[in-house]
Design an enzyme around this catalytic site. Structure first.
Site, PDB file in Angstrom:
ATOM      1  N   CYS A 117       0.842  -1.202   0.000  1.00 60.23           N
ATOM      2  CA  CYS A 117       0.000   0.000   0.000  1.00 60.23           C
ATOM      3  C   CYS A 117       0.871   1.244   0.000  1.00 60.23           C
ATOM      4  O   CYS A 117       0.693   2.164   0.793  1.00 60.23           O
ATOM      5  CB  CYS A 117      -0.948  -0.008   1.199  1.00 60.23           C
ATOM      6  SG  CYS A 117      -2.325   1.155   1.029  1.00 60.23           S
ATOM      7  N   GLN A 135       1.986   3.425  -5.558  1.00 61.04           N
ATOM      8  CA  GLN A 135       1.242   2.726  -6.606  1.00 61.04           C
ATOM      9  C   GLN A 135       0.111   1.901  -6.001  1.00 61.04           C
ATOM     10  O   GLN A 135      -1.015   1.898  -6.510  1.00 61.04           O
ATOM     11  CB  GLN A 135       2.172   1.826  -7.417  1.00 61.04           C
ATOM     12  CG  GLN A 135       3.087   2.557  -8.388  1.00 61.04           C
ATOM     13  CD  GLN A 135       2.367   3.130  -9.596  1.00 61.04           C
ATOM     14  OE1 GLN A 135       1.206   2.819  -9.870  1.00 61.04           O
ATOM     15  NE2 GLN A 135       3.051   4.005 -10.318  1.00 61.04           N
ATOM     16  N   ASP A 159      10.445  -3.234  -5.707  1.00 59.34           N
ATOM     17  CA  ASP A 159      11.129  -4.297  -6.447  1.00 59.34           C
ATOM     18  C   ASP A 159      11.903  -5.243  -5.538  1.00 59.34           C
ATOM     19  O   ASP A 159      11.881  -6.460  -5.722  1.00 59.34           O
ATOM     20  CB  ASP A 159      12.103  -3.686  -7.471  1.00 59.34           C
ATOM     21  CG  ASP A 159      11.393  -3.063  -8.657  1.00 59.34           C
ATOM     22  OD1 ASP A 159      10.220  -3.406  -8.897  1.00 59.34           O
ATOM     23  OD2 ASP A 159      12.010  -2.232  -9.351  1.00 59.34           O
ATOM     24  N   HIS A 165       5.595  -3.454 -12.661  1.00 61.99           N
ATOM     25  CA  HIS A 165       6.961  -3.351 -13.194  1.00 61.99           C
ATOM     26  C   HIS A 165       7.502  -4.766 -13.252  1.00 61.99           C
ATOM     27  O   HIS A 165       7.346  -5.528 -12.299  1.00 61.99           O
ATOM     28  CB  HIS A 165       7.828  -2.469 -12.294  1.00 61.99           C
ATOM     29  CG  HIS A 165       9.232  -2.260 -12.789  1.00 61.99           C
ATOM     30  ND1 HIS A 165       9.520  -2.013 -14.119  1.00 61.99           N
ATOM     31  CD2 HIS A 165      10.421  -2.264 -12.144  1.00 61.99           C
ATOM     32  CE1 HIS A 165      10.837  -1.858 -14.255  1.00 61.99           C
ATOM     33  NE2 HIS A 165      11.398  -2.023 -13.068  1.00 61.99           N
ATOM     34  N   GLY A 220       2.828   6.889  -8.705  1.00 59.79           N
ATOM     35  CA  GLY A 220       1.500   6.515  -8.249  1.00 59.79           C
ATOM     36  C   GLY A 220       0.602   7.687  -7.896  1.00 59.79           C
ATOM     37  O   GLY A 220      -0.608   7.643  -8.130  1.00 59.79           O
ATOM     38  N   ASP A 228      11.931   1.115 -19.261  1.00 57.02           N
ATOM     39  CA  ASP A 228      11.652   1.826 -18.016  1.00 57.02           C
ATOM     40  C   ASP A 228      12.943   2.142 -17.269  1.00 57.02           C
ATOM     41  O   ASP A 228      13.144   3.273 -16.801  1.00 57.02           O
ATOM     42  CB  ASP A 228      10.726   0.982 -17.135  1.00 57.02           C
ATOM     43  CG  ASP A 228      10.282   1.720 -15.878  1.00 57.02           C
ATOM     44  OD1 ASP A 228       9.374   2.557 -15.978  1.00 57.02           O
ATOM     45  OD2 ASP A 228      10.844   1.457 -14.805  1.00 57.02           O
ATOM     46  N   GLU A 247      14.218   6.119 -16.657  1.00 53.44           N
ATOM     47  CA  GLU A 247      14.319   6.687 -15.313  1.00 53.44           C
ATOM     48  C   GLU A 247      15.759   6.989 -14.926  1.00 53.44           C
ATOM     49  O   GLU A 247      16.027   7.961 -14.211  1.00 53.44           O
ATOM     50  CB  GLU A 247      13.646   5.764 -14.294  1.00 53.44           C
ATOM     51  CG  GLU A 247      14.302   4.421 -14.096  1.00 53.44           C
ATOM     52  CD  GLU A 247      13.421   3.426 -13.348  1.00 53.44           C
ATOM     53  OE1 GLU A 247      12.198   3.654 -13.259  1.00 53.44           O
ATOM     54  OE2 GLU A 247      13.949   2.401 -12.873  1.00 53.44           O
ATOM     55  N   GLU A 267       8.807   6.559 -22.331  1.00 54.86           N
ATOM     56  CA  GLU A 267       9.835   6.434 -21.294  1.00 54.86           C
ATOM     57  C   GLU A 267      10.841   7.577 -21.310  1.00 54.86           C
ATOM     58  O   GLU A 267      11.741   7.616 -20.479  1.00 54.86           O
ATOM     59  CB  GLU A 267      10.574   5.099 -21.450  1.00 54.86           C
ATOM     60  CG  GLU A 267       9.695   3.878 -21.294  1.00 54.86           C
ATOM     61  CD  GLU A 267       9.150   3.692 -19.885  1.00 54.86           C
ATOM     62  OE1 GLU A 267       9.518   4.485 -18.991  1.00 54.86           O
ATOM     63  OE2 GLU A 267       8.347   2.762 -19.681  1.00 54.86           O
ATOM     64  N   SER A 287      10.649   4.894  -7.449  1.00 59.83           N
ATOM     65  CA  SER A 287      11.007   3.632  -6.797  1.00 59.83           C
ATOM     66  C   SER A 287      12.467   3.635  -6.369  1.00 59.83           C
ATOM     67  O   SER A 287      13.278   4.426  -6.864  1.00 59.83           O
ATOM     68  CB  SER A 287      10.771   2.469  -7.767  1.00 59.83           C
ATOM     69  OG  SER A 287      11.686   2.549  -8.849  1.00 59.83           O
TER      70      SER A 287
END
Length: 492
Positions: free
Chosen positions: A45, A48, A108, A132, A158, A217, A221, A389, A414
């Site tokens: 939670c 995202q 991740d 992802h 998110g 991705d 990033e 991207e 992330s």
């Protein structure tokens, strides 16, 4: 477990890297109906997890959150966020066995332990979702063959998934089905319904692959989306202060400058961003961007090479095993930079001033976007994926800097993106030091441009080069789908 991409033969690697299809609106006529009446359980939670869950509930889906028993017992932040928003919360053992779709939206680095914990609890024929694909592609997670594995990857943080949904829109989204896990052939139907439930179908959906999503991705990033913004912020702030600009003014010009500049990028691509400059400034920004591309091309290529080979992911996973020593050290160092600690300027900077005083910032954006796009396409990633991207997501990341500088950006993205950001920015800052010494009056800050005249033929050629870059061609097509785009800039 072995890196999934590296187990594929070259033909399959190229096929999966190059998978990309822009989906028609009509393909989402049923919206989220395929998942209505089914139980969706989200694990995690965070940004995202919460925001996708809110959107999915508002779209009529049955959403609950499975959290670790200790998170519930100790009433941690994840438990508080889920319960305060009125969601059903339970342990893995209570909720996972009933789930038709388990959506793993944890960080991740937690994916392996989470997936290994939930797999034995999942009922036969259930589906497992990701936003992802790092765990599948880079870690090489093996999922039970009766389980369908899908991905819905919104192309933004998110928080923006929720904000765009509340505006009646959505964010561009990639969807995919893992070719090793689609036993009933329903993976695409599940992914489409999930994407529609988040609002993504209103902004454009690409049918992609786990491989293409992960590799593109990571590249976006690390380079233009986060790494270039961080490196550019530190370089430009230090340059302004060294030349006598008040530190508070310099901080505000940089903090809100990226957002204001990239709002034009969002609405009309590099062409509109460059059109916000006077003709002499446009010619100068173009020349600076070409210099930057020459200097930075090898760095962009190294990042792409390390992402494709798995060198990046293996290095980051080694840091995971070392309690994030590198990541946490870089985070602490960033927090102590002069840009992050400068006082806030209380006055107002006019919108056009951000363009007129940020010529080199515009050049950095142009160079970074084009280099990221070109490098991805050269590696076999399709232009549409490379666009999302590199260019499209940039205003959303710039918006996080406008809130609380680099700290906010690194909190929202992330840990994987943050780690890659530091790798890039720590290399880019020294690489561009000499370039920064060559800047002229008018390139950055309040000093006026030294030249006020433009050669017509040169301006014509610059305009042609800007407008006919491949990213502008594909961008015009994709932005045509996003007719409902809402303005996000909050610059003051």
């Amino acid at each position: 477990m072995a890196n999934y991409f590296n187990t594929l033969n070259l033909r399959n690697q190229l096929a999966q890297l190059g998978k990309c299809r822009f989906m028609a609106r009509e393909e989402f006529a049923d919206e989220a109906s395929y998942l209505k009446g089914k139980k969706v359980v989200i694990v995690g939670c965070g940004a995202q997890g919460l925001n996708q869950g809110l959107n999915m509930r508002d779209s009529g889906l049955d959403i609950a959150y499975a959290l670790r028993a200790e998170a519930i017992a100790e009433k941690r932040a994840s438990w508080r966020k889920a319960t305060e928003n009125g969601f059903k919360v339970g342990t893995y053992e209570e909720l996972i066995p009933q789930a038709d779709l388990v959506v793993n939206l944890t960080p991740d680095k937690q994916h392996t332990s989470v997936v290994q914990a939930v797999q034995p609890l999942m009922k036969d024929g259930a589906a497992l979702g990701y936003s992802h694909g790092f765990n599948i592609v880079e870690v090489g997670e093996q999922v039970r063959k009766d389980v369908t594995v899908v991905m819905v990857a919104p192309k933004c943080p998110g928080t923006e998934v929720r904000e765009e949904y509340k505006r009646g829109f959505g964010v561009p989204t990639l969807i995919a089905v893992h070719p090793e896990n689609d036993p009933k052939g329903e993976g695409m139907a599940i992914a489409k319904a999930w994407a529609a439930a988040t609002g993504g179908h209103r902004a454009g959906v690409l049918e992609s692959s786990f491989v293409a999503e992960v590799k593109s991705d990571l590249m976006g990033e690390q380079t233009i989306l986060c790494g270039m913004l961080q490196a550019g912020s530190l370089l430009c702030f230090d340059k302004l202060v060294a030349e006598g600009t008040d530190a508070a003014y310099a901080e505000k010009l940089i903090q809100f400058g990226w957002e204001t500049i990239t709002e034009a990028l969002k609405q009309g691509g590099i062409t509109l961003m460059m059109d916000r400059l006077s003709n002499p400034a446009k010619v100068r920004a173009y020349a600076l961007s070409e210099q930057l591309k020459t200097i930075m091309a090898p760095l962009f290529q190294k990042h792409m090479d390390d992402i494709i080979s798995g060198e990046f992911s293996s290095g980051m996973m080694a840091d995971w095993a070392n309690d994030d020593k590198k990541l946490l050290g870089w985070r602490e160092e960033t927090g102590k930079t002069a840009f992050e600690t400068a006082a806030q300027f209380e006055g107002k900077i006019g919108e056009q001033d951000y363009f007129d005083q940020g010529v080199v910032m515009i050049a950095m954006v142009k160079a970074g976007v084009e280099l990221a796009f070109e490098t991805m396409v050269a590696a076999g990633i399709v232009e549409e994926s490379a666009y999302y991207e590199s260019l499209h997501e940039l205003p959303l990341i710039a918006n996080t800097i406008a809130r609380k500088r680099l700290y906010e950006m690194n909190v929202v993205i992330s840990d994987t993106a943050e780690y890659g950001n530091y790798l890039f920015s720590y290399a880019a800052v020294p690489l561009l030091q000499e370039f920064m010494t060559t800047l002229q009056a008018g390139d950055l800050g309040k000093q006026a441009q030294t030249s006020t005249s433009v050669d017509n033929a040169q301006l014509r050629d610059v305009n042609e080069a800007i407008r006919h870059h491949d990213i502008e061609t594909v961008g015009r097509k994709l932005r045509g789908y996003m007719t409902d785009m809402k303005r996000i800039a909050v610059a003051g």
